[in-house]
Design a protein around this motif. Sequence first.
Motif, PDB file in Angstrom:
ATOM      1  N   ARG A   1      39.709 -18.477  16.447  1.00 13.63           N
ATOM      2  CA  ARG A   1      39.340 -18.785  17.826  1.00 13.63           C
ATOM      3  C   ARG A   1      40.279 -19.871  18.303  1.00 13.63           C
ATOM      4  N   LEU A   2      41.037 -19.594  19.350  1.00 19.56           N
ATOM      5  CA  LEU A   2      42.059 -20.511  19.848  1.00 19.56           C
ATOM      6  C   LEU A   2      41.568 -21.254  21.082  1.00 19.56           C
TER       7      LEU A   2
ATOM      8  N   GLU B   1      49.511 -14.966  21.924  1.00 14.55           N
ATOM      9  CA  GLU B   1      49.053 -13.583  21.775  1.00 14.55           C
ATOM     10  C   GLU B   1      48.793 -13.243  20.310  1.00 14.55           C
ATOM     11  N   MET B   2      49.670 -13.696  19.435  1.00 13.94           N
ATOM     12  CA  MET B   2      49.478 -13.443  17.998  1.00 13.94           C
ATOM     13  C   MET B   2      48.163 -14.045  17.517  1.00 13.94           C
ATOM     14  N   MET B   3      47.943 -15.304  17.856  1.00 14.02           N
ATOM     15  CA  MET B   3      46.716 -15.961  17.389  1.00 14.02           C
ATOM     16  C   MET B   3      45.478 -15.291  17.967  1.00 14.02           C
ATOM     17  N   GLU B   4      45.534 -14.947  19.234  1.00 14.29           N
ATOM     18  CA  GLU B   4      44.372 -14.332  19.882  1.00 14.29           C
ATOM     19  C   GLU B   4      44.099 -12.924  19.378  1.00 14.29           C
TER      20      GLU B   4
ATOM     21  N   ILE C   1      41.124 -22.959  16.038  1.00 16.31           N
ATOM     22  CA  ILE C   1      42.358 -23.727  16.181  1.00 16.31           C
ATOM     23  C   ILE C   1      42.373 -24.333  17.579  1.00 16.31           C
ATOM     24  N   THR C   2      42.519 -25.644  17.621  1.00 13.25           N
ATOM     25  CA  THR C   2      42.752 -26.320  18.890  1.00 13.25           C
ATOM     26  C   THR C   2      44.228 -26.679  18.943  1.00 13.25           C
TER      27      THR C   2
ATOM     28  N   ASP D   1      38.011 -23.836   7.248  1.00 12.61           N
ATOM     29  CA  ASP D   1      37.820 -25.079   7.978  1.00 12.61           C
ATOM     30  C   ASP D   1      37.169 -24.778   9.316  1.00 12.61           C
ATOM     31  N   LYS D   2      36.324 -25.691   9.761  1.00 10.54           N
ATOM     32  CA  LYS D   2      35.661 -25.483  11.047  1.00 10.54           C
ATOM     33  C   LYS D   2      36.650 -25.630  12.204  1.00 10.54           C
TER      34      LYS D   2
END
Length: 127
Positions: free
Chosen positions: A123-124, A114-117, A57-58, A8-9
């Motif tokens: 891209r968060l 931190e996990m997502m980054e 992810i926003t 997904d974009k």
Amino acid sequence: MINKKQNDKMTVINGSHFSNLEGFYEEIAELFMKDENWKVGTLDGFNDILYGIETDITWENSQKSKEDLGFEVTKEFYEDKIRLGKPFNVKLIQQKLDDLVEGKGQTLFEILIEMMESHKNIRLILD
């Protein structure tokens, strides 16, 4: 682990949909795990699903989540694990709690960020 890549974009985590870690996990399950036969319920489990996701992810209402998953909830999170004891590494968790209380540790919100980054396929964006 999720085997298929999600391309997904844009995916939106909405901080107004939850106010605690369990609610965050439910939000993640709704977004990424509809076709899975297991649900995320731990920080390690959340990190595992990130390997199967390729998206921007926003995190909307991230300031609310920062407060909801902040110092007090994190302190309770660690205290509960210490109280339960095994299978948790009580010594390590006590150190994390001590660091948090001394202002050197991370809150649950900061751990999740931190996990997502740390995943290059994500891209968060905090909103």
